[in-house]
Design an enzyme around this catalytic site. Structure first.
Site, PDB file in Angstrom:
ATOM      1  CG  MET A   1      -1.709   1.187   1.488  1.00 14.82           C
ATOM      2  SD  MET A   1      -2.694   1.825   0.160  1.00 14.82           S
ATOM      3  CE  MET A   1      -3.742   0.463  -0.182  1.00 14.82           C
ATOM      4  N   PRO A   2       1.775   1.378  -0.942  1.00 15.61           N
ATOM      5  CG  PRO A   2       3.633   0.830  -2.184  1.00 15.61           C
ATOM      6  CD  PRO A   2       2.235   0.382  -1.891  1.00 15.61           C
ATOM      7  CG  LEU A   3       0.444   8.278   0.096  1.00 16.48           C
ATOM      8  CD1 LEU A   3      -0.675   8.368  -0.934  1.00 16.48           C
ATOM      9  CD2 LEU A   3      -0.038   8.745   1.461  1.00 16.48           C
ATOM     10  CG  MET A  28       6.501   1.265  -5.911  1.00 19.87           C
ATOM     11  SD  MET A  28       5.234   2.278  -5.121  1.00 19.87           S
ATOM     12  CE  MET A  28       3.973   2.373  -6.385  1.00 19.87           C
ATOM     13  CB  THR A  71       4.274   6.673   3.098  1.00 21.93           C
ATOM     14  OG1 THR A  71       4.724   8.037   3.120  1.00 21.93           O
ATOM     15  CG2 THR A  71       3.994   6.222   4.515  1.00 21.93           C
TER      16      THR A  71
END
Length: 125
Positions: A1-3, A28, A71
């Site tokens: 769940m990268p931001l 990613m 993040t």
């Protein structure tokens, strides 16, 4: 769940910006095993007076520098992060042609309980 938050100087065409987003997503997927469709990214463009990158740490950056802050869950290993940095630089070098010296990446680890991805609930806590 990268931001992801990407900052860069204003003035690049849409295809250039889309290539950055596409390259980051692919990196990613490959390095962090991010699931398909897990794309939460923004690009902020700044005029020259509001964007500054120095040449610290022995890296000669140009006006095309891109600052990338990612993040992620606090479960990524150092090896995964190193692979991510390499792959981002490779992919952005290929398209849209950003020099590796101009790719600045910062990864922030966040505990799973720090995330709500919708509906007002902590899906991962």
């Amino acid at each position: 769940m990268p931001l992801l938050h990407i900052s860069m100087r204003a003035g690049k065409p849409e295809a250039y910006r889309q290539a950055i987003l596409d390259g980051l997503y692919l990196a990613m997927r490959e390095a962090l095993n991010v699931p398909e469709g897990d794309e939460f990214m923004t690009i902020s463009e700044h005029d020259a007076s509001n964007f500054r990158c120095g040449n610290a740490y022995g890296v000669k950056r140009s006006d095309d520098a891109v600052l990338i802050q990612i993040t992620v869950f606090a479960s990524r290993t150092a090896e995964q992060k190193k692979a991510l940095y390499r792959r981002i630089a490779e992919l952005l070098g290929e398209n849209p042609g950003i020099r590796s010296e101009d790719v600045f990446v910062n990864v922030l680890d966040a505990p799973a309980e720090n995330w709500s991805v919708g509906n007002g609930i902590a899906q991962f806590a």
